[in-house]
Design an enzyme around this catalytic site. Structure first.
Site, PDB file in Angstrom:
ATOM      1  N   ALA A 179       0.796  -1.253  -0.073  1.00 49.71           N
ATOM      2  CA  ALA A 179      -0.088   0.016   0.175  1.00 49.71           C
ATOM      3  C   ALA A 179       0.804   1.179  -0.004  1.00 49.71           C
ATOM      4  CB  ALA A 179      -0.865  -0.086   1.252  1.00 49.71           C
ATOM      5  N   GLU A 200       9.951   3.827   6.691  1.00 47.18           N
ATOM      6  CA  GLU A 200       9.603   2.508   6.847  1.00 47.18           C
ATOM      7  C   GLU A 200      10.448   2.028   8.167  1.00 47.18           C
ATOM      8  OE1 GLU A 200       8.986  -1.027   8.022  1.00 47.18           O
ATOM      9  OE2 GLU A 200       7.686  -0.276   5.854  1.00 47.18           O
ATOM     10  N   THR A 224       3.051  -7.697   2.591  1.00 42.12           N
ATOM     11  CA  THR A 224       2.933  -8.062   1.021  1.00 42.12           C
ATOM     12  C   THR A 224       3.967  -8.916   0.504  1.00 42.12           C
ATOM     13  OG1 THR A 224       1.936  -5.996   0.586  1.00 42.12           O
ATOM     14  CG2 THR A 224       2.683  -7.082  -1.299  1.00 42.12           C
ATOM     15  N   GLY A 274       0.816 -12.872  -2.708  1.00 45.14           N
ATOM     16  CA  GLY A 274       0.518 -11.740  -3.961  1.00 45.14           C
ATOM     17  C   GLY A 274      -0.487 -11.958  -4.690  1.00 45.14           C
ATOM     18  N   ALA A 316       7.990   5.647  12.827  1.00 42.21           N
ATOM     19  CA  ALA A 316       7.212   6.878  13.078  1.00 42.21           C
ATOM     20  C   ALA A 316       6.636   6.816  14.628  1.00 42.21           C
ATOM     21  CB  ALA A 316       5.854   6.961  12.216  1.00 42.21           C
ATOM     22  N   ASP A 320       1.141   0.577  14.859  1.00 43.61           N
ATOM     23  CA  ASP A 320       1.461   1.843  15.196  1.00 43.61           C
ATOM     24  C   ASP A 320       0.724   3.045  14.510  1.00 43.61           C
ATOM     25  OD1 ASP A 320       3.349   0.221  15.928  1.00 43.61           O
ATOM     26  OD2 ASP A 320       4.860   0.746  14.677  1.00 43.61           O
ATOM     27  N   ARG A 347     -12.152 -18.465   4.977  1.00 45.91           N
ATOM     28  CA  ARG A 347     -11.016 -18.753   5.634  1.00 45.91           C
ATOM     29  C   ARG A 347     -11.599 -18.944   6.989  1.00 45.91           C
ATOM     30  NH1 ARG A 347      -6.772 -14.307   3.358  1.00 45.91           N
ATOM     31  NH2 ARG A 347      -6.123 -15.407   1.701  1.00 45.91           N
ATOM     32  N   GLU A 402      -3.988  -2.299   5.041  1.00 46.81           N
ATOM     33  CA  GLU A 402      -4.578  -3.036   6.203  1.00 46.81           C
ATOM     34  C   GLU A 402      -4.632  -2.265   7.490  1.00 46.81           C
ATOM     35  OE1 GLU A 402      -3.810  -7.284   8.542  1.00 46.81           O
ATOM     36  OE2 GLU A 402      -2.344  -6.726   7.272  1.00 46.81           O
TER      37      GLU A 402
END
Length: 591
Positions: free
Chosen positions: A151, A170, A179, A184, A292, A358, A418, A557
């Protein structure tokens, strides 16, 4: 070259049976023989083989000659090897977020050193630091993207292509997030392979499947955006980003038709590598190992992010806005239990260790609305020891296997949702399932070729068995062989008649034929958190009053209300791509 190397090793062994490795067998003053020694360890991707070279009592070189680690996680091997050489010690820190890979390289190097015959206390540690990246106290860009998974990379690319300067932050030492370690696969209605196979599908049908799969707890407006744009964005990945898709699809549980595209090698690695390359091409600046910690508002608008890099506070100023793409909270035990007590420490997780919620926490402190936090999904067929996704199990998604219990009986439709399969599995003996298939199914799916390292590792560990007869395969796990044979016979009869009388299995029913036969043991593990930050169709974050928080966007997500109570398989890649592009485009155009 290979023959010469083999000959050299043979000569080496012949010259000295007391030293494992080739080179001078003379010892330095410390008693550590010079030479090159081979060692093995086990990482996340299976066997890791290294060559350790000792010279004058020092670690002269470490070469990784074989490994199966995922790109990104494999960086841990290089980083730890460099530090061991620089400091002349085997006692170095693990790489954050790559614990299994780190453990594997340490294990391999220690195994190699043991073959010197010397004690590790003979190694004299030396002062030295591996070169580290320098970082300024402040950076500025039009758009700051938090999170370097699918994303985040998608949002960063889209923002840059719409004229914005972009810095992607990151916290992990590599980009990729969940991912990277996913299969994928991407759901896309009316895609080019469906046309080729004459499969009828539509945006509306996909829309209805998503709503039904989430028990209609989804936000219909968000679902509409996802359904309407999934195929266009799959084509964007293929044509503009350069993602290679295989020439077959998978039929994920809960979908009404086969519509899920599969990237090269059935791995998210293909997506992340191509997205990363594109991000660099369009000028996105990426800062790794940077966590972050706080979103900064001025006059009601999010204008900056505070982050931590190696103990130093960094401020990232965003003139247009900040995009949260920090993922879910599947690896945050306390957060899971807070919202759903059933998702406790007894349940393993497929998630990256970076999935700790986070972004959700930071947004909540600004008054962001959180939705669906109690809905946490488990993937039904995971490694019973580690919780890792089992891609060999994709044979199920091709409709060529059945799930049985210890008693040898089927207990659920193999292409169900699932959450339904997971719940049914937990109710069985030992809370595990056993996936059964035959040689014809193996040849058709080729999962032993596509995922060879995983296949070999599962065989070696006894989690997967291959046997000439059903009886022998069943005996490996103590499964009731006679009942399993009856189950197989019944299933073959259903296949012959074209109707599954027990569970009404969707898709084509394919009868089992001759051996060898395969059985794989698995159990559910936490896979996806459906809950998160509430956004609108522009990917803008909403507060508890339903109002837009100026300058703050979210995708992936980290968001909620798209999948409802349960996400259908392969919808996540569609989600991160569609809303990643929406967030990037709108953040770039914000004033």
């Amino acid at each position: 070259m290979v023959k010469k190397r083999v000959l050299a090793l043979i000569l080496c062994a012949a010259m000295s049976m007391s030293v494992v490795g080739c080179g001078s067998t003379s010892s330095s003053d410390s008693g550590i023989p010079d030479g090159t020694y081979t060692g093995e360890g086990t990482g996340k991707g299976g066997k890791i083989v290294v060559e350790l070279t000792m010279k004058d009592s020092k670690i002269s070189d470490i070469k990784v000659v074989e490994h199966g680690e995922t790109p990104g996680y494999a960086d841990a091997l290089e980083k730890m090897s460099a530090e061991m050489i620089t400091k002349n010690t085997l006692e170095v820190d693990m790489v954050s977020g790559a614990t299994l890979s780190s453990t594997g390289i340490l294990e391999a190097v220690k195994d190699a050193f043991n073959k010197t015959g010397a004690s590790t206390d003979k190694l004299v540690a030396q002062e030295g630091e591996v070169s580290k990246e320098e970082r300024e106290a402040e950076y500025s860009a039009d758009v700051i993207v938090l999170g370097g998974g699918g994303a985040g990379l998608t949002a960063a690319i889209e923002a840059a292509q719409n004229g914005a300067s972009v810095i992607l932050v990151e916290k992990m030492p590599m980009v990729g997030g969940n991912t990277l370690i996913s299969g994928g696969e991407m759901a896309a209605p009316g895609n080019w392979l469906q046309e080729k196979e004459s499969i009828e599908d539509s945006k509306e049908q996909f829309y209805q499947d998503i709503l039904k799969g989430g028990d209609n707890e989804n936000d219909p407006e968000l679902v509409r955006v996802l359904a309407d744009n999934a195929t266009t964005d799959a084509e964007w990945l293929k044509n503009e980003i350069g993602v290679t898709f295989e020439d077959y699809m998978l039929f994920f549980g809960g979908h009404s038709v086969k519509r899920s595209l599969v990237p090269k090698d059935a791995s998210g690695v293909e997506l992340i590598q191509k997205l990363s390359a594109k991000a660099e091409e369009v000028g996105v600046i990426t800062h790794l190992n940077t966590a972050a910690t706080e979103l900064v508002q001025e006059d009601g608008k999010v204008v900056a992010v505070k982050a931590n890099f190696d103990g130093k506070e960094i401020t990232y100023k965003a003139s247009n806005g900040v995009i949260l793409a920090t993922g879910g909270f599947g690896s945050n035990l306390d957060m899971r239990i807070k919202y759903n007590e059933e998702m406790n420490e007894k349940i393993l997780s497929t998630n990256s260790v970076g999935s700790t919620g986070d972004g959700i926490t930071m947004a909540e402190k600004l008054g962001a609305q959180l939705v669906d936090m109690e809905y946490i999904q488990t993937y039904p067929t995971c490694d019973p020891e580690t919780g890792t996704l089992l891609y060999v199990g994709d044979v199920r998604l091709e409709g060529r296997s059945i799930l049985v219990n210890k008693e040898g009986k089927r207990f659920v439709e193999e292409l169900e949702r699932r959450d339904v399969i997971s719940k049914a599995t937990v109710a069985q003996t030992d809370s595990v399932s056993y996936m059964f298939w035959d040689e014809a199914s193996m040849e058709a799916s080729k999962v032993n070729v596509k995922h060879k390292k995983e296949y070999d590792n599962l065989i070696e560990r006894g989690i997967l068995v291959k046997a000439d007869t059903i009886e022998d395969a069943a005996a490996h796990f103590g499964i009731d062989a006679e009942e399993l044979k009856k189950t197989v016979a019944n299933y073959n009869e259903y296949a012959a008649n074209g109707k599954d009388l027990e569970f009404n299995k969707r898709g084509e029913l394919v009868a089992f034929t001759d051996g060898p036969y395969y059985i794989m043991k698995s159990r559910p593990a936490i896979h996806h958190t459906m809950g998160g930050i509430k956004i609108n169709t522009n990917a803008e974050v909403l507060n508890t009053a339903g109002e837009v928080i100026d300058g703050l966007y979210a995708a992936g997500e980290v968001t909620g209300d798209i999948h409802g109570t349960n996400r259908l398989g392969s919808d996540a890649i569609a989600d991160i791509t569609v809303f990643g592009r929406v967030a990037g485009r709108n953040a770039a155009k914000a004033e």
